[in-house]
Design a protein around this motif. Structure first.
Motif, short mmCIF file in Angstrom:
data_model
loop_
_atom_site.label_atom_id
_atom_site.label_comp_id
_atom_site.label_asym_id
_atom_site.label_seq_id
_atom_site.Cartn_x
_atom_site.Cartn_y
_atom_site.Cartn_z
N GLN A 287 -6.05 -0.32 -6.46
CA GLN A 287 -6.26 1.01 -7.04
C GLN A 287 -7.67 1.51 -6.73
O GLN A 287 -7.88 2.68 -6.38
N VAL A 288 -8.65 0.59 -6.84
CA VAL A 288 -10.04 0.95 -6.55
C VAL A 288 -10.18 1.36 -5.08
O VAL A 288 -10.81 2.39 -4.76
N LEU A 289 -9.58 0.59 -4.19
CA LEU A 289 -9.69 0.88 -2.76
C LEU A 289 -9.02 2.21 -2.40
O LEU A 289 -9.54 2.98 -1.59
N LEU A 290 -7.88 2.49 -3.00
CA LEU A 290 -7.20 3.75 -2.72
C LEU A 290 -7.99 4.93 -3.28
O LEU A 290 -8.05 6.00 -2.65
N GLU B 52 3.10 5.98 -2.70
CA GLU B 52 4.25 6.77 -3.13
C GLU B 52 4.28 6.91 -4.65
O GLU B 52 4.58 7.98 -5.20
N SER B 53 3.95 5.82 -5.34
CA SER B 53 3.90 5.85 -6.80
C SER B 53 2.83 6.82 -7.30
O SER B 53 3.06 7.58 -8.25
N ARG B 54 1.68 6.81 -6.65
CA ARG B 54 0.60 7.73 -7.04
C ARG B 54 1.02 9.19 -6.77
O ARG B 54 0.72 10.08 -7.57
N ARG B 55 1.73 9.40 -5.68
CA ARG B 55 2.12 10.77 -5.32
C ARG B 55 3.13 11.32 -6.31
O ARG B 55 3.05 12.49 -6.72
N THR B 56 4.11 10.49 -6.73
CA THR B 56 5.18 10.98 -7.60
C THR B 56 4.77 11.02 -9.08
O THR B 56 5.40 11.72 -9.86
N SER B 57 3.73 10.26 -9.44
CA SER B 57 3.35 10.21 -10.86
C SER B 57 2.36 11.30 -11.25
O SER B 57 2.07 11.49 -12.42
N LEU B 58 1.82 12.01 -10.28
CA LEU B 58 0.84 13.06 -10.57
C LEU B 58 1.35 14.39 -10.04
O LEU B 58 1.97 14.46 -8.97
N HIS C 90 2.45 10.67 -16.78
CA HIS C 90 1.22 10.08 -17.33
C HIS C 90 1.38 8.57 -17.45
O HIS C 90 1.08 7.97 -18.48
N SER C 91 1.89 7.95 -16.39
CA SER C 91 2.04 6.49 -16.39
C SER C 91 0.66 5.85 -16.36
O SER C 91 -0.28 6.40 -15.77
N PRO C 92 0.49 4.67 -17.01
CA PRO C 92 -0.83 4.04 -17.05
C PRO C 92 -1.34 3.70 -15.66
O PRO C 92 -0.59 3.23 -14.80
N LYS C 93 -2.61 3.93 -15.45
CA LYS C 93 -3.22 3.68 -14.15
C LYS C 93 -3.42 2.18 -13.94
O LYS C 93 -3.84 1.46 -14.85
N LYS C 94 -3.08 1.70 -12.76
CA LYS C 94 -3.27 0.28 -12.44
C LYS C 94 -4.75 -0.06 -12.50
O LYS C 94 -5.61 0.73 -12.10
N ASN C 95 -5.02 -1.27 -12.99
CA ASN C 95 -6.42 -1.68 -13.14
C ASN C 95 -6.75 -2.79 -12.15
O ASN C 95 -7.41 -3.76 -12.49
N ASP C 96 -6.24 -2.66 -10.92
CA ASP C 96 -6.44 -3.71 -9.93
C ASP C 96 -7.33 -3.21 -8.79
O ASP C 96 -7.73 -2.05 -8.75
N LEU C 97 -7.63 -4.11 -7.85
CA LEU C 97 -8.56 -3.76 -6.79
C LEU C 97 -7.94 -2.84 -5.74
O LEU C 97 -8.66 -2.06 -5.10
N ILE D 232 0.84 -1.20 0.00
CA ILE D 232 0.00 0.00 0.00
C ILE D 232 0.88 1.25 0.00
O ILE D 232 0.64 2.20 -0.77
N ASN D 233 1.90 1.26 0.84
CA ASN D 233 2.77 2.43 0.92
C ASN D 233 3.52 2.67 -0.39
O ASN D 233 3.70 3.82 -0.83
N GLN D 234 3.97 1.59 -1.03
CA GLN D 234 4.64 1.73 -2.32
C GLN D 234 3.70 2.29 -3.38
O GLN D 234 4.08 3.15 -4.17
#
Length: 498
Positions: free
Chosen positions: A274-277, A255-261, A265-272, A250-252
């Motif tokens: 990502q949905v929960l976050l 951090e990835s979400r924080r640094t990519s926005l 424009h890295s592709p958004k993860k399509n996993d669960l 979760i922390n990784q």
């Protein structure tokens, strides 16, 4: 030390006597076998409690009383009684018995499995139903699962070329772990031939065994603080291991979400995850990192072991019944074609494969007694009183082997479901391996897809032969009792290309 032992025994005797006295005053209780002092009916559970209880129910009926130490228990062994409990009086029996193992890391205060029905529990169920396991979400993530199934087929094909025997339980476990991990996190947790596989298997099975292990501290709650079998200590270790790992993931991701926005424009993860976050950062739900961590623990552990065990049991029965295997393979060939990869959308066009999965869930349900329910208040069922705080066990194994419900119940016959609309979605109470009512397993839509796809991937375009030394039916169908059934002897077979 001897004094403490004697004191604890006497104290347990008094507690059990007081508990049983209160129960006896509650009204007309369901019939049941004679209950011994202190231990009650514990010894009558035997090595395979679901079978022992099914046998006892033939004498005492579909609602049966047991005293497991100081825990009064009612065992349900018929669809009619199960419907009364899980549908008509669903809310009254919606609570859970909180075991000592379930209290590890305060899991019972956060877990959807143990939480009482209320706002927090409803929120988590709604997230599962509308966000995690909706048809739209599962269709969106099916590409992730297709890649894992492709790896399974490639591994089996490599074994065909090299003439190697396949441990079907092991490859089912590896595939299930990765199907779950990629659906939840977009990563593989292990791989074929990896040294981590056995560690994963031992850790998951240890956690499930600890949760399902008969515990004197559960039978006699006064012993919980002493943890005489060390079960709570072990549960703390294994729960902590998973929760720590999920926290790192979760922390990784955060951090990835924080640094990519907003600069990348890295592709958004399509996993669960990502949905929960996304949900946790929105305004519709209050969902903490701790909530997510414990929810992931529930989903990952429950989905992995039960699905892998069911696939192995299914393959066992198909290998022991070659004519059933041929029917399933012929259907795949006719509907899907040679060498084509089955898609999740194809499942609805494969009635015999569906019948195979229904039959194994009737014949060898991996959770034979489901997760225990608890009564919120006194309830009258069929003229009997079930007192407040009663533990209720639903013996789905007994219902699946009832000769009054099924023709030849002790035989594996998928054909019984070809002209039979009975399904395992919780509406037909003779077949409820995932439970029913508001406590029904929320991951059923994903499990349904995984079971059909894994079995189809193993039998489509492959022939299988059992190892000569494992061809006896008894050796191949014996299972170990626990929270989830596992085969006592691993299933090994030699694959060949068609």
């Amino acid at each position: 030390m001897a004094f403490i032992t004697v004191f604890l025994v006497l104290f347990c005797l008094v507690c059990a006597w007081l508990s049983n006295s209160r129960i006896r005053k509650s009204g007309k209780l369901p019939p049941g076998p004679y209950s011994f002092p202190i231990i009650g009916n514990i010894l009558q559970l035997g090595q395979y409690p679901h079978q022992s209880l099914a046998k006892l129910s033939k004498t005492y009926g579909p609602l049966m009383s047991l005293h497991l130490g100081s825990i009064y228990t009612v065992v349900v062994s018929s669809p009619e009684a199960a419907k009364e409990i899980l549908q008509k009086h669903d809310l009254a029996f919606s609570s859970r018995i909180i075991t000592a193992a379930g209290q590890a890391h305060d899991h019972h205060k956060i877990s959807m499995v143990f939480l009482p029905v209320g706002s927090q529990w409803s929120k988590l169920r709604k997230i599962c139903r509308e966000q995690l396991f909706s048809t739209h979400r599962l269709v969106a993530s099916q590409g992730l699962r297709q890649d894992k199934l492709r790896k399974l087929r490639d591994h089996v094909q490599e074994c065909c070329v090299s003439g190697r025997v396949v441990n079907i339980g092991e490859v089912s476990f590896i595939t299930t772990v990765n199907l779950m991990s990629v659906t939840l996190f977009s990563v593989d947790f292990t791989d074929f031939g990896s040294d981590t596989t056995q560690e994963w298997k031992e850790t998951i099975e240890a956690l499930i065994d600890i949760v399902g292990c008969p515990n004197s501290a559960d039978f006699f709650p006064v012993l919980k603080r002493f943890d005489p079998q060390g079960i709570k200590k072990e549960a703390d270790f294994y729960f902590g291991k998973f929760l720590s790992m999920f926290e790192d993931i979760i922390n990784q991701r955060l951090e990835s979400r924080r640094t990519s926005l907003p600069h990348h424009h890295s592709p958004k993860k399509n996993d669960l995850l990502q949905v929960l976050l996304d949900i946790s950062e929105g305004s519709d739900y209050e969902l903490s990192s701790n909530d997510i961590k414990h929810l992931l623990l529930d989903l990952f552990v429950a989905g992995t072991d039960t699905s892998a065990s069911t696939v192995e049991l299914t393959m066992t029965e198909l290998l022991l019944n070659p004519e059933k295997m041929s029917k399933a393979k012929d259907e795949l060939k006719n509907v899907i074609g040679d060498n084509n990869q089955i898609e999740e959308a194809d499942i609805s066009r494969l009635p015999y494969l569906q019948a195979v999965i229904k039959e194994i869930l009737r014949y060898q349900p991996v959770g034979p007694l489901l997760v225990p329910h608890k009564s919120e208040h006194d309830v009258e069922i069929n003229g009997y009183t079930i007192p407040k705080n009663t533990q209720v066990l639903i013996n789905v194994w007994a219902m699946g082997r009832d000769a009054n419900l099924w023709l030849n119940p002790n035989s594996f016959e998928p054909e019984r479901f070809l002209d039979n609309k009975v399904d395992f979605k919780g509406r037909d109470f003779e077949l409820i391996p995932f439970g029913s009512g508001r406590r029904m397993c929320p991951g059923l839509p994903l499990a349904n897809r995984m079971l059909h796809m894994m079995v189809a991937s193993l039998i489509h375009n492959f022939d299988w032969k059992l190892e000569p030394e494992t061809k006896t039916k008894d050796g191949n169908t014996t299972v170990k009792f626990g929270t989830a059934h596992n085969k006592a002897v691993p299933l090994k077979a030699l694959p060949t290309m068609l």
